[in-house]
Design an enzyme around this catalytic site. Sequence first.
Site, PDB file in Angstrom:
ATOM      1  N   PRO A  34       0.818  -1.219   0.000  1.00 39.72           N
ATOM      2  CA  PRO A  34       0.000   0.000   0.000  1.00 39.72           C
ATOM      3  C   PRO A  34       0.851   1.269   0.000  1.00 39.72           C
ATOM      4  O   PRO A  34       0.341   2.357  -0.266  1.00 39.72           O
ATOM      5  CB  PRO A  34      -0.818  -0.122   1.290  1.00 39.72           C
ATOM      6  CG  PRO A  34      -0.055  -1.064   2.156  1.00 39.72           C
ATOM      7  CD  PRO A  34       0.608  -2.025   1.216  1.00 39.72           C
ATOM      8  N   GLU A  47       2.386  -6.693   8.760  1.00 36.39           N
ATOM      9  CA  GLU A  47       2.615  -5.249   8.786  1.00 36.39           C
ATOM     10  C   GLU A  47       3.567  -4.796   7.686  1.00 36.39           C
ATOM     11  O   GLU A  47       3.978  -3.632   7.654  1.00 36.39           O
ATOM     12  CB  GLU A  47       3.190  -4.844  10.151  1.00 36.39           C
ATOM     13  CG  GLU A  47       2.213  -5.020  11.298  1.00 36.39           C
ATOM     14  CD  GLU A  47       0.951  -4.195  11.118  1.00 36.39           C
ATOM     15  OE1 GLU A  47       1.061  -3.000  10.811  1.00 36.39           O
ATOM     16  OE2 GLU A  47      -0.153  -4.754  11.269  1.00 36.39           O
ATOM     17  N   ARG A  58      -3.124  -8.919 -20.172  1.00 35.03           N
ATOM     18  CA  ARG A  58      -4.102  -8.628 -21.223  1.00 35.03           C
ATOM     19  C   ARG A  58      -3.552  -7.666 -22.274  1.00 35.03           C
ATOM     20  O   ARG A  58      -4.126  -7.532 -23.360  1.00 35.03           O
ATOM     21  CB  ARG A  58      -5.388  -8.074 -20.612  1.00 35.03           C
ATOM     22  CG  ARG A  58      -5.245  -6.721 -19.971  1.00 35.03           C
ATOM     23  CD  ARG A  58      -6.472  -6.354 -19.152  1.00 35.03           C
ATOM     24  NE  ARG A  58      -7.707  -6.571 -19.871  1.00 35.03           N
ATOM     25  CZ  ARG A  58      -8.203  -5.745 -20.796  1.00 35.03           C
ATOM     26  NH1 ARG A  58      -7.532  -4.646 -21.080  1.00 35.03           N
ATOM     27  NH2 ARG A  58      -9.334  -6.002 -21.396  1.00 35.03           N
ATOM     28  N   ASP A  72      -9.651   0.301 -24.337  1.00 40.24           N
ATOM     29  CA  ASP A  72     -10.021   0.250 -22.921  1.00 40.24           C
ATOM     30  C   ASP A  72     -10.016   1.635 -22.286  1.00 40.24           C
ATOM     31  O   ASP A  72      -9.326   2.550 -22.742  1.00 40.24           O
ATOM     32  CB  ASP A  72      -9.038  -0.631 -22.140  1.00 40.24           C
ATOM     33  CG  ASP A  72      -9.286  -2.108 -22.384  1.00 40.24           C
ATOM     34  OD1 ASP A  72     -10.366  -2.443 -22.884  1.00 40.24           O
ATOM     35  OD2 ASP A  72      -8.382  -2.895 -22.077  1.00 40.24           O
TER      36      ASP A  72
END
Length: 242
Positions: free
Chosen positions: A105, A132, A170, A185
């Site tokens: 993150p 963590e 993809r 896209d």
Amino acid sequence: MTLPLRTAASTVWLAMMKIDILTLFPEICRAPLSESMMKRAQENGIVDLRIYNLRDWTTDKHHVVDDTPFGGGQGMVMKPEPIFAAVEDLRRRNPGKSKIILMSPAGRRFDQRRARQLSQESHLIIICGHYEGVDQRVIEHLVDLEISIGDYVLTNGAIAAVVLVDGVVRLLPGALGHEHSALDDSFSERLLEAPQYTRPAEFRSWRVPEVLLSGNHAEIAKWRKERALKRTRENRADLLCE
């Protein structure tokens, strides 16, 4: 290794992309990456995808991969030893340039531009964080790139790795049924995709826009561009400012 990609016009020789995923939860990755487009890409030799349990590189009888953080604090931290051992082993098995990615993150945001950049790599090794996080020495001395799929926290990085792999594969030549599918896209031109319609032309009194039934390709292209801009302004105005 190169394999032929046959099209209606010719045969193009492509190098197979290799992707290795290191995770504590292999099954989280295996199920979604064994279906649909991802399954076909592997069967057709477009990508060589392998998923490994990081515990296989531990050396103690309990296969410990985490420990308490120095300085105190909640949770556990992934140890550096098995991560370094796994990556170095996979590099030995695959001579050549490898891009080492940590799903975190705290990483750079994953978007279509990043997916396209990664699709040019020959070998990705993806480390899935957990607990963590990982020992900082992994980030400083082993990882090439930290990637986040959004401003939120997931249970573990295996879920995020699935998103990254799908987004990258993809874009590989031959992975999608139509050669221009990925180009149309959302985000490919910093715009969201225009609305799409299919049969029936009228459903519950709601009709498909007449321009899409007209057969006038220039007008259809113009309509789609206008609608893509409108949708982007309404839903993701930030894209127009970047």
